[in-house]
Scaffold this motif. Sequence first.
Motif, PDB file in Angstrom:
ATOM      1  N   UNK A   2      -5.086   6.166   8.040  1.00 11.16           N
ATOM      2  CA  UNK A   2      -5.393   5.698   6.679  1.00 11.16           C
ATOM      3  C   UNK A   2      -4.147   5.745   5.803  1.00 11.16           C
ATOM      4  N   UNK A   3      -3.417   6.875   5.894  1.00 13.62           N
ATOM      5  CA  UNK A   3      -2.223   7.072   5.081  1.00 13.62           C
ATOM      6  C   UNK A   3      -1.140   6.070   5.465  1.00 13.62           C
ATOM      7  N   UNK A   6      -1.931   2.769   4.092  1.00 19.72           N
ATOM      8  CA  UNK A   6      -1.707   2.802   2.645  1.00 19.72           C
ATOM      9  C   UNK A   6      -0.221   2.641   2.333  1.00 19.72           C
ATOM     10  N   UNK A  10       1.519  -0.183   0.153  1.00 16.48           N
ATOM     11  CA  UNK A  10       2.240   0.215  -1.043  1.00 16.48           C
ATOM     12  C   UNK A  10       3.679  -0.286  -1.001  1.00 16.48           C
ATOM     13  N   UNK A  13       4.232  -3.608  -2.386  1.00 14.63           N
ATOM     14  CA  UNK A  13       4.258  -3.718  -3.852  1.00 14.63           C
ATOM     15  C   UNK A  13       5.660  -3.493  -4.390  1.00 14.63           C
ATOM     16  N   UNK A  14       6.456  -2.683  -3.696  1.00 15.62           N
ATOM     17  CA  UNK A  14       7.828  -2.449  -4.136  1.00 15.62           C
ATOM     18  C   UNK A  14       8.771  -3.509  -3.576  1.00 15.62           C
ATOM     19  N   UNK A 150      -6.725  -4.993   0.961  1.00 14.56           N
ATOM     20  CA  UNK A 150      -6.263  -4.481  -0.328  1.00 14.56           C
ATOM     21  C   UNK A 150      -4.903  -5.072  -0.689  1.00 14.56           C
ATOM     22  N   UNK A 261      11.550   3.840  -1.623  1.00 14.37           N
ATOM     23  CA  UNK A 261      10.859   4.049  -2.900  1.00 14.37           C
ATOM     24  C   UNK A 261       9.468   4.618  -2.636  1.00 14.37           C
ATOM     25  N   UNK A 262       8.780   4.031  -1.657  1.00 11.29           N
ATOM     26  CA  UNK A 262       7.421   4.470  -1.355  1.00 11.29           C
ATOM     27  C   UNK A 262       7.418   5.907  -0.849  1.00 11.29           C
ATOM     28  N   UNK A 265       8.113   8.490  -3.528  1.00 13.63           N
ATOM     29  CA  UNK A 265       7.011   8.711  -4.468  1.00 13.63           C
ATOM     30  C   UNK A 265       5.836   9.380  -3.774  1.00 13.63           C
ATOM     31  N   UNK A 266       5.591   9.026  -2.524  1.00 12.90           N
ATOM     32  CA  UNK A 266       4.324   9.393  -1.892  1.00 12.90           C
ATOM     33  C   UNK A 266       4.438  10.537  -0.907  1.00 12.90           C
ATOM     34  N   UNK A 268       4.427  13.637  -0.892  1.00 12.80           N
ATOM     35  CA  UNK A 268       3.557  14.812  -0.925  1.00 12.80           C
ATOM     36  C   UNK A 268       2.146  14.487  -0.456  1.00 12.80           C
ATOM     37  N   UNK A 269       1.837  13.195  -0.303  1.00 14.56           N
ATOM     38  CA  UNK A 269       0.532  12.835   0.253  1.00 14.56           C
ATOM     39  C   UNK A 269       0.588  12.632   1.747  1.00 14.56           C
ATOM     40  N   UNK A 271       1.184  14.549   5.047  1.00 18.41           N
ATOM     41  CA  UNK A 271       1.311  15.930   5.530  1.00 18.41           C
ATOM     42  C   UNK A 271       2.595  16.177   6.328  1.00 18.41           C
ATOM     43  N   UNK A 274       5.585  16.387   3.999  1.00 19.44           N
ATOM     44  CA  UNK A 274       5.450  17.542   3.113  1.00 19.44           C
ATOM     45  C   UNK A 274       5.823  18.819   3.857  1.00 19.44           C
TER      46      UNK A 274
ATOM     47  N   UNK B 211      -1.327   7.824  -2.516  1.00 14.64           N
ATOM     48  CA  UNK B 211      -1.117   8.554  -1.260  1.00 14.64           C
ATOM     49  C   UNK B 211      -2.054   9.760  -1.190  1.00 14.64           C
ATOM     50  N   UNK B 212      -2.257  10.429  -2.314  1.00 18.11           N
ATOM     51  CA  UNK B 212      -3.181  11.561  -2.332  1.00 18.11           C
ATOM     52  C   UNK B 212      -4.598  11.089  -2.019  1.00 18.11           C
TER      53      UNK B 212
END
Lengths: 317, 350
Positions: A2-3, A6, A10, A13-14, A150, A261-262, A265-266, A268-269, A271, A274, B211-212
């Motif tokens: 899923x991530x 996403x 995303x 978009x950039x 999406x 860029x993605x 920004x992302x 921390x979402x 795992x 992170x 992302x969260x």
Amino acid sequence: METFYYLVQQMMFFTVPLLIVALGGMFSERSGIVNVALEGIMIFGAFCSVLFLNFTQDFISGQFQLLLALLVAAASGALISLLHAYASVNMRANQVISGTAINLLAPAFAIYTARIIFGVQQIGFVNTFRIAKVPILGDIPFIGPMFFQKCYITTYLGFIILAISYVVLYKTRFGLRLRACGEHPQAADSVGINVYKMRYAGTIISGILGGIGGLVFIVPVTTQFNASVAGYGFLALAVLIFGNWKPIPILWAALFFGMMKTLSAAYSGIPFLLNLGIPNVVFKVIPYIATLVVLAFTSKNSAAPRAEGVPYDKGQR
Amino acid sequence: MKKLLVLIMALALVLGLAACGEKEEVVETFELALITDVGTIDDKSFNQSAWEGLEAYAKDAGLTYKYYQPTEKSDDAYLAAIALAVEGGAKFVVCPGSLFEVSVGQAQTLYPDVKFVMLDVTLAEIQPNLLTVLFADQESGYAAGYAAVKGGYTKLGFMGGMAVPAVMRYGYGFVAGADAAAKELGIDVEMKYHYTGTFSESPEILTLAGAWYADGTEVIFSCGGGIVTSILAAADAAEKDVIGVDTDQSGLSDRVVTSAVKHLSSTVYAAAEAYHKGAWEGGYCKQVTAANGAGTGLPMASTKIEGFTQEMYDALYAELIAGTIAIPVDTDYASAADIPVTNTTLTVVE
């Protein structure tokens, strides 16, 4: 998974606005006009088209409205680029100064006008443009969720513009003449090409694409326009240089910048990233450091148009 | 043709200057003023609600009013904005936000005739012309966290603007409230905790929020002025939920399930009224809490958390008023990671 999907969505978009605007810059610079005004053109195009979205959202919505707004963005971008073209071609002004003037003018104009109309500087719009799933294509495993769910039609528009740009620049008479004017305008003139016209054409194309890029950037990332495109015009300049003023390398550069860029920004979402414990700032600076490094190594064989930034003077030999 | 243009331009310039000259003779003054914090007057939360309070009173009492925006985020720029307001005739100046700590500390002695109201932060020495107001933000944050978990959310997110005291109080309260509800229900919840570093919207915040959400987060507490726009855009795309802040933000989107509010505009209104009617009381720090006039909490009329009922809220609020719940505040812990939790897996993202 899923991530991952996403992140790819995303990234588009950039990437897509960077791609469109950098291609616009390419047309202008290949014709010999330095265009640092991309940021200002994006803001102006986004401003006019978001204003259009705001005024028309009561009677129309969806893809039709978005297409009309894209036309508004293109027209307004072309309009403001005429200023740059007039200063650079007719007045033989310093092209960096004229571009900077537009960069200063556009956000101030947007704030001033928005405050007169709405009392506040933000212009809101209703986002009815997201396509939940493209029929048939969206069901393809793996590729479907990445590119056909999406999503926005603007993503596909970006790739269509890329294809057209490539063909126009390399496979048409117009493209050849445009490139000639950027390399050696005197030679082009000597065989009967109107350099002024070609440079006007290049700058107006950059205005059209810059304006479109502004709207394409705003639509997926927010629901109100706040007189800013967050420095994406300047980033597009970096993409243009990173991509060596050529369409396909520009695509790779835009994808690279979009991806970084993605991730910055992302992260921390995600795992995995992170848990690596790398500071956020590392992801943020990578595209810029990469640009510096690449420029340092490639500056000798840089493909910058040779006559770029030099006003054309018929009398000069 | 060119000469004609030049002539017109020159005339316009001269006339324009003449017009300016005339204006200077009638200097407009603005009696009530507000200096915006980082973020704008239309940030849909903090600055905006303080401004609305000032505007409302000015209109009711027929006073002149204006806002000033500092040129940058620095103590000098804030002090310069205050000086500009005072020169503009301001007799009553509202400074919303903890970033005014230093500049208002100087301004209160520089301009002893001007009444100042500073929100969200207090000083060691408060002159009689300054009123500082502290809100018990942690109570609203606690209520929001408690309501979310009671309502069935188990994966929560907190996005603050900057790690300033008010945002930290909201955040710590949110963590504590969620943990308390989880303990009551005997479940485990997960929470991500992050300061975005800005009070304005940005595409990066949208990407992060998205992302969260993609990673499973069900609701994000948007705690920082304009960032709510970006978080809402991500929530719309992911079809997940948002908790608003400062004012009832349910009007922004159906995705806002509730808001952790504090009564900014009524506080500013009351202070302006006190100033105008000669009942000014300054020189102290006013505490606005649940117990003290219901200044914090959730707007239950617009709250859309299924499973969190009015009765639950009333019971919670009674406890807040009684002061039986110990809620951590910004001065207790340096980082949210230090807050003791039992049923919450807290991930603090730097």
